[in-house]
Design a protein around this motif. Structure first.
Motif, short mmCIF file in Angstrom:
data_model
loop_
_atom_site.label_atom_id
_atom_site.label_comp_id
_atom_site.label_asym_id
_atom_site.label_seq_id
_atom_site.Cartn_x
_atom_site.Cartn_y
_atom_site.Cartn_z
N MET A 1 9.22 38.53 147.55
CA MET A 1 10.53 38.05 148.00
C MET A 1 11.52 39.20 147.89
N LYS A 2 11.65 39.95 148.98
CA LYS A 2 12.45 41.15 148.97
C LYS A 2 13.92 40.84 148.81
N LYS A 3 14.58 41.69 148.07
CA LYS A 3 16.03 41.56 147.89
C LYS A 3 16.72 42.36 148.98
N TRP A 4 17.46 41.67 149.83
CA TRP A 4 18.40 42.35 150.71
C TRP A 4 19.78 42.05 150.19
N PHE A 5 20.71 42.95 150.39
CA PHE A 5 22.02 42.81 149.77
C PHE A 5 22.85 41.82 150.54
N SER A 6 23.36 40.83 149.82
CA SER A 6 24.21 39.81 150.45
C SER A 6 25.59 40.36 150.66
N LEU A 7 26.27 39.80 151.65
CA LEU A 7 27.64 40.18 151.90
C LEU A 7 28.50 39.65 150.78
N GLN A 8 29.61 40.35 150.51
CA GLN A 8 30.49 39.92 149.44
C GLN A 8 30.98 38.50 149.67
N PRO A 9 31.14 37.84 148.54
CA PRO A 9 31.43 36.41 148.66
C PRO A 9 32.83 36.11 149.12
N LEU A 10 33.18 36.59 150.32
CA LEU A 10 34.49 36.25 150.87
C LEU A 10 34.45 34.88 151.50
N MET A 245 11.81 57.02 147.18
CA MET A 245 13.09 56.34 147.02
C MET A 245 13.10 55.44 145.80
N PHE A 246 12.03 54.65 145.62
CA PHE A 246 11.98 53.73 144.48
C PHE A 246 11.93 54.49 143.15
N ASP A 253 18.29 54.34 137.17
CA ASP A 253 18.56 53.11 136.43
C ASP A 253 17.23 52.45 136.07
N TRP A 254 16.80 52.65 134.84
CA TRP A 254 15.48 52.16 134.45
C TRP A 254 15.41 50.64 134.38
N LYS A 255 16.56 49.96 134.52
CA LYS A 255 16.58 48.49 134.52
C LYS A 255 16.60 47.89 135.92
N PHE A 256 16.42 48.72 136.94
CA PHE A 256 16.47 48.26 138.33
C PHE A 256 15.16 47.52 138.66
N THR A 257 15.13 46.24 138.30
CA THR A 257 13.89 45.46 138.40
C THR A 257 13.34 45.42 139.82
N ASP A 258 14.20 45.24 140.82
CA ASP A 258 13.72 45.12 142.19
C ASP A 258 13.05 46.41 142.67
N ALA A 259 13.52 47.55 142.17
CA ALA A 259 12.88 48.81 142.55
C ALA A 259 11.45 48.87 142.00
N TYR A 260 11.26 48.39 140.76
CA TYR A 260 9.90 48.31 140.21
C TYR A 260 9.03 47.39 141.07
N ILE A 261 9.57 46.24 141.44
CA ILE A 261 8.79 45.27 142.22
C ILE A 261 8.34 45.90 143.54
N GLU A 262 9.29 46.51 144.25
CA GLU A 262 8.95 47.09 145.55
C GLU A 262 8.00 48.27 145.42
N LYS A 263 8.19 49.08 144.39
CA LYS A 263 7.25 50.18 144.15
C LYS A 263 5.85 49.62 143.88
N GLY A 264 5.77 48.59 143.07
CA GLY A 264 4.47 47.99 142.77
C GLY A 264 3.81 47.41 144.00
N ILE A 265 4.60 46.81 144.90
CA ILE A 265 4.03 46.25 146.13
C ILE A 265 3.44 47.34 147.00
N ASN A 288 12.06 39.76 131.82
CA ASN A 288 10.91 38.87 131.62
C ASN A 288 11.06 37.53 132.32
N THR A 289 12.22 37.30 132.94
CA THR A 289 12.40 36.07 133.72
C THR A 289 12.18 36.31 135.22
N SER A 290 11.66 37.48 135.58
CA SER A 290 11.41 37.78 136.99
C SER A 290 10.11 37.11 137.43
N ALA A 291 10.23 36.04 138.21
CA ALA A 291 9.04 35.35 138.70
C ALA A 291 8.21 36.27 139.59
N ASP A 292 8.87 37.14 140.36
CA ASP A 292 8.16 38.07 141.23
C ASP A 292 7.23 38.99 140.44
#
Length: 336
Positions: A1-10, A245-246, A253-265, A288-292
């Protein structure tokens, strides 16, 4: 489930729920009794002494709203508005009207205000939000078109129209609107929003936009820009560039969880299951709450023939996200 950046909540479509306070037991209190009791009594006495004081009505309306007395607050907002019509009071009154489920009155008030103050972007924005909220999507879009005719060089018009069209899943039209916004004001959040849609549609222009943003050396968004580039390279199977890139994201930022996920994929797609498992394990350690993370650990174990461990990780993913259909499918597959 890839993360794309949402538009600001205007856009606040769907934000308001209908809030009513339920009082248990006893006969319902009359409005007069409520307003003459604490914490409203002092303001009520002042209003009786100074019935033309707009600020007193507005102060009591806000206090009533804070205590979920929205129906009573409506009368005070109306009185404050009628004593002295002002833009900020109109917007508060509109919010109250939506809370008491009077969208028609809110729309009529906003239309009246737009005639008086056509240059106020908040009025146009709020009217479009309400149209979208009540399912009048074409009128919502039309409101932005009307706003654009009045002020076509205001990038917010195009940005917010793009945000609405994105929510409506009209991606081509959203891209067109965001391109307008970015041409007028090539700033970070316009660029990120446009790049995200380019990336989601595998449009190579995502790289151009990202490189423009990186050249500005805006360190506050660098990680996100690198992530977008990596996601595009991954989706177009340019795996070496994606990993580069990942890795940059993670090094910054070693806490960038989505970058780890995409690199692993990427590593999983390359059938480097041991390496992929190590990366997904790190992702689960970081968050540890990342279902992905748990799901992809299961995919790795399954590919390695370790079905018990795969099932365990699929079940962990489902425990974190009960709607994770791919994880459910993995469980069904292994239990056959």
């Amino acid at each position: 489930m890839k993360k794309w950046f949402s538009l600001q909540p205007l856009l606040l479509v769907g934000l308001f729920c209908w809030l009513y306070s339920c009082r248990s037991g006893g006969e319902k209190e009359s409005p007069e009794k409520i307003l003459s009791s604490p914490p409203y009594a002092g303001l009520t006495d002042s209003i009786k002494r100074f019935p033309q004081n707009q600020d007193l009505y507005l102060e009591r309306a806000i206090l009533l709203s804070q205590n979920n007395r929205h129906e009573l607050a409506a009368g005070d907002y109306k009185q404050a508005w009628e004593l002295k019509p002002e833009e900020h009071i109109a917007l508060q009154y509109v919010s109250n009207l939506m809370l008491v489920n009077h969208p028609k009155e809110a729309i009529d008030l906003l239309k009246e205000c737009i005639v008086k103050w056509p240059a106020n972007p908040d009025l146009h924005r709020r009217l479009s939000e309400i149209y979208a909220q009540i399912g009048e999507t074409q009128k919502a879009i039309g409101q932005y078109d009307e706003w654009a005719q009045q002020d076509s060089t205001n990038f917010e018009v195009w940005y917010e129209k793009g945000a609405l069209l994105t929510q409506l899943k009209d991606t081509p039209a959203a891209i067109t609107a965001l391109e307008h916004a970015y041409r007028i004001a090539p700033i970070n959040y316009n660029g990120l929003a446009l790049a995200s849609l380019y990336g989601a549609t595998l449009n190579p222009k995502v790289i151009t936009i990202c490189d423009e943003l990186l050249r500005k050396d805006t360190s506050d968004i660098t990680d996100d820009v690198l992530y977008l580039k990596g996601s595009y390279y991954s989706d177009t199977k340019q795996y070496d560039k994606a990993l580069q890139m990942f890795n940059q994201c993670i090094s910054r930022d070693w806490k960038f969880t989505d970058a780890y996920i995409e690199k692993g994929i990427v590593l999983h797609d390359l059938k480097k299951y041991d390496s992929a498992l190590s990366v997904f394990t790190m992702a689960a350690t970081v968050t540890n709450t990342s279902a992905d993370a748990w799901y992809w650990m299961g995919r790795c174990y399954e590919a390695m023939g370790k079905k018990d461990k795969a099932l365990e990780n699929y079940e962990r993913a489902v425990a974190l996200d009960k709607n994770f259909e791919e994880a459910h499918e993995g469980i069904r597959r292994l239990k056959k």
